[in-house]
Design an enzyme around this catalytic site. Structure first.
Site, PDB file in Angstrom:
ATOM      1  N   ARG A 140      -7.330   7.956   0.934  1.00  6.91           N
ATOM      2  CA  ARG A 140      -6.246   7.983   1.923  1.00  6.91           C
ATOM      3  C   ARG A 140      -4.992   8.625   1.337  1.00  6.91           C
ATOM      4  O   ARG A 140      -4.351   9.461   1.991  1.00  6.91           O
ATOM      5  CB  ARG A 140      -5.941   6.566   2.384  1.00  6.91           C
ATOM      6  CG  ARG A 140      -4.796   6.485   3.388  1.00  6.91           C
ATOM      7  CD  ARG A 140      -4.501   5.047   3.763  1.00  6.91           C
ATOM      8  NE  ARG A 140      -3.488   4.983   4.814  1.00  6.91           N
ATOM      9  CZ  ARG A 140      -3.040   3.858   5.353  1.00  6.91           C
ATOM     10  NH1 ARG A 140      -3.519   2.705   4.951  1.00  6.91           N
ATOM     11  NH2 ARG A 140      -2.118   3.875   6.295  1.00  6.91           N
ATOM     12  N   CYS A 187      -0.629   1.433   2.087  1.00  4.47           N
ATOM     13  CA  CYS A 187      -1.580   2.474   1.688  1.00  4.47           C
ATOM     14  C   CYS A 187      -2.524   2.024   0.594  1.00  4.47           C
ATOM     15  O   CYS A 187      -3.635   2.525   0.497  1.00  4.47           O
ATOM     16  CB  CYS A 187      -0.824   3.722   1.216  1.00  4.47           C
ATOM     17  SG  CYS A 187       0.120   4.538   2.517  1.00  4.47           S
TER      18      CYS A 187
END
Length: 301
Positions: A246, A200
């Site tokens: 994100r 991530c």
């Protein structure tokens, strides 16, 4: 006029052919066979292992794009007058061979896979010289982004990156009124806890976004070196902001729809959002740079 009309289809047919008509087929097949024998086992291991992970999932994409870029230069490379740089070519080819031998024997990807860049550069110098290398420099440079980085380096850089992304995401969400807490790279939102993973917010995601930006600049063919360098530098904070976006999306999805939703399809979809955000920011930055730097573009290649 008739001769010109007849020559156009002939030229187009030659351009669309799989291999240039002037290529030395025996030499080409011999070199191709040698490359396949050496590197197919390496790529087989990558496709069956490392490239299946989230952190290294960009590798196959970079690999295919690099081959496509090289393939698109095949006619121009074949048409170049051969001016071999024998000494330089042999030195670079030999260096690549040593890198491969060491990397293969010690199972170090950065050497075994990275060696092909040197090998291809050396072969280009041996067959076409420095003009040929200048023609294909970007496809070879682009291959750097698919070379697996050493785990020690990735871990050393990823840890502070994840902390910074977690800090930025939690801070923004807190100021937006969400009940968010943070402990290192662990985020707490409501009754849920989320761990910011390497995929991530790690070095590999930034590496992928940097590759995307480099490909964009190559396709745009800007002639201003200052503009290209500035945009390349801006890609680092752009990638960071996209990673923060994100994480924020995943936190909000988890907060409103539960942990199952955050770890299911949306988790994968957030990766697509990451690249869309980065693309939007990159295009916006490029538009701003167009107001500062000259926007001339090079000839079609």
């Amino acid at each position: 006029m008739a001769a010109a009309m007849m020559s156009a289809p002939v030229l187009q047919t030659r351009r669309l052919s799989l291999l240039p008509t002037s290529v030395d087929l025996p030499s080409f097949l011999m070199v191709l066979s040698a490359l396949l024998v050496v590197y197919v086992p390496e790529y087989t291991e990558l496709f069956q292992g490392l490239w299946l992970s989230d952190e290294q999932g960009h590798g196959p994409i970079i690999f295919v794009v690099s081959l496509w870029l090289l393939f698109n230069h095949r006619h121009q490379l074949a048409e170049l007058q051969a001016r071999p740089a024998t000494v330089s070519g042999l030195l670079i080819l030999g260096f690549g061979a040593l890198l491969y031998a060491f990397g293969r024997s010690q199972h170090i990807w950065i050497f075994s896979i990275g060696s092909q860049i040197w090998v291809l550069a050396g072969l280009t110098l041996l067959f076409k010289g420095w003009r040929g290398l200048r023609l294909v420099w970007f496809p070879l440079f682009f291959m750097i982004f698919m070379v697996p980085l050493p785990e020690a380096l990735v871990a050393a850089v990823t840890a502070p990156l994840k902390t910074a992304v977690s800090f930025a995401a939690s801070g923004l969400l807190y100021h937006m009124g969400f009940p968010v807490g943070r402990s290192g790279v662990m985020l707490t939102v409501g009754q849920y806890q989320l761990l910011v993973a390497d995929a991530c917010a790690g070095l590999n995601s930034m590496f992928t976004l940097e590759a995307l930006g480099m490909l964009y600049m190559n396709l745009m063919r800007y002639t201003s070196a200052a503009r290209n360098v500035t945009l390349a530098l801006l890609l680092v904070p752009i990638a960071f902001v996209a990673n923060v976006g994100r994480v924020i999306i995943l936190v909000l999805v988890t907060y409103y729809f539960g942990d199952a939703a955050g770890q299911g399809f949306v988790h994968g979809f957030a990766g697509m959002v990451l690249f869309m955000l980065a693309l939007v920011f990159m295009l916006a930055a490029d538009r701003v740079l167009g107001l500062v730097f000259k926007s001339e573009r090079g000839a079609e290649r």
